[in-house]
Write an enzyme that holds these catalytic residues in place. Structure first.
Site, PDB file in Angstrom:
ATOM      1  N   ASP A 291      30.489 -14.968  -6.900  1.00  0.00           N
ATOM      2  CA  ASP A 291      29.183 -15.614  -7.044  1.00  0.00           C
ATOM      3  C   ASP A 291      28.377 -14.861  -8.100  1.00  0.00           C
ATOM      4  OD1 ASP A 291      27.215 -17.497  -6.442  1.00  0.00           O
ATOM      5  OD2 ASP A 291      26.325 -16.275  -4.863  1.00  0.00           O
TER       6      ASP A 291
ATOM      7  N   ASN B 206      22.616 -11.952  -8.951  1.00  0.00           N
ATOM      8  CA  ASN B 206      23.461 -10.927  -8.343  1.00  0.00           C
ATOM      9  C   ASN B 206      23.836  -9.814  -9.319  1.00  0.00           C
ATOM     10  OD1 ASN B 206      23.540 -11.875  -5.717  1.00  0.00           O
ATOM     11  ND2 ASN B 206      25.273 -13.240  -6.104  1.00  0.00           N
TER      12      ASN B 206
ATOM     13  N   ASP C  51      26.058  -7.867  -3.879  1.00  0.00           N
ATOM     14  CA  ASP C  51      26.386  -9.005  -3.028  1.00  0.00           C
ATOM     15  C   ASP C  51      27.775  -9.584  -3.307  1.00  0.00           C
ATOM     16  OD1 ASP C  51      26.265 -10.902  -1.118  1.00  0.00           O
ATOM     17  OD2 ASP C  51      24.746 -12.146  -2.097  1.00  0.00           O
TER      18      ASP C  51
END
Length: 319
Positions: A195, A200, A212
């Site tokens: 992701d 992030n 994350d």
């Protein structure tokens, strides 16, 4: 029925961290996260940590352990990934304690920034390619496309007046996605961040660090690249060239995977709708996405997917 997170009050958070040897001083700050619950917690020595409580039922203990092992493996190789300090369980929750790391959103229109991010992504993927995840799932047209589509249909999420249009456009979109995967030569699956968008990646004067890894999974390398690109075709071509300038110092990139760029974006659109629908019993979701179950929302998704079908028929970016 009350959602499991309804029991996660400040007292529970402080009780949880005590089970791993930390004592809070009572100060907590809720951080932005929908999938999990994340808090900055101040300790008695006036330092602070970040504590993440995983959504019950989403990942198994073994899958969470693989995430933590991957993060620690990267950190041990001096790749700037924020790895957990401690892990524990409290009632029905698995939780992890992380060091607090500040930073700002990276400037993705800056060639030097993109090259710098690319270098570290190349290093992450070089490590990710060394061995597979055994417990975590793979990102492919079935798991991120066909399966969430089927779930939305089974749970009557689409307004009746748009159902036929949505079924048709998603069927066409997934056929185009499958074609792109074939053109990419059934790309190699490696361990990914999963992701890797700007939210992030935190930027400091020392460069980027990645946070994350909750969505870490097996998948094609392009999954960690395409969310860094935006704008028109010329802009994305330039951005991709900057990323790959850094990336390929540490990891080869198979050019056939460029067929996947719009295919992966398409899968994310379908998966995202199912993700919200599956979380609708969590009070945080109706509050954050009040437009989700409206006719306008699904009309917009149909238009987006039609645009994606056209984009997947174009030649891939050339770098």
């Amino acid at each position: 029925m009350a959602h499991p997170y309804s029991t996660l009050d400040p007292v529970a958070v402080l009780d949880a961290i005590e089970t791993v040897g930390l004592r809070g001083d009572g100060r907590l700050l809720t951080l932005n996260s929908y999938e999990n619950r994340v808090y900055q917690v101040w300790l008695e020595d006036d330092s602070s940590v970040v504590v993440k409580f995983y959504r019950p039922g989403r990942w198994s203990a073994a899958q969470i352990a693989e995430e933590h092992e991957f993060a620690k493996e990267l950190a041990e190789r001096e790749i700037p990934v924020v790895a957990p300090l401690k892990q524990g369980t409290f009632k029905e929750f698995i939780f992890a304690v992380y060091p607090r790391r500040g930073g700002r959103t990276p400037e993705l229109d800056n060639a030097e920034v993109l090259e710098w991010i690319g270098r570290f992504l190349g290093r992450i993927h070089a490590v990710g390619a060394m061995r597979p995840f055994l417990e975590r799932p793979s990102l492919n047209p079935q798991t991120f496309g066909a399966e969430p589509r089927a779930w939305l249909l089974e749970h009557d999420c689409i307004p009746a007046e748009l159902l036929d249009s949505w079924k048709a456009v998603t069927e066409q979109a997934l056929a185009a996605v499958s074609r792109c995967f074939r053109l990419a030569g059934e790309p190699r699956q490696i361990r990914l961040h999963g992701d890797c968008h700007a939210g992030n990646i935190l930027w400091t004067h020392e460069g980027p660090h990645f946070v994350d890894l909750d969505d870490a999974r097996m998948g094609p390398a392009t999954q960690d690249l395409w969310m860094l690109l935006s704008g028109d075709r010329a802009s994305m071509t330039r951005q991709l060239g900057d990323v790959l300038t850094g990336y390929e110092k540490f990891m080869d990139f198979e050019r056939r995977e460029l067929h996947l760029l719009e295919a992966l974006r398409t899968l994310r659109l379908i998966h995202y709708s199912a993700w919200i629908a599956r979380r609708w019993d969590d009070p945080a979701f109706p509050a954050a996405f009040p437009w989700f179950n409206t006719t306008r929302y699904w009309q917009d998704r149909i238009l987006e997917l039609r645009e994606q079908i056209a984009l997947m028929e174009e030649e891939p970016l050339a770098v």
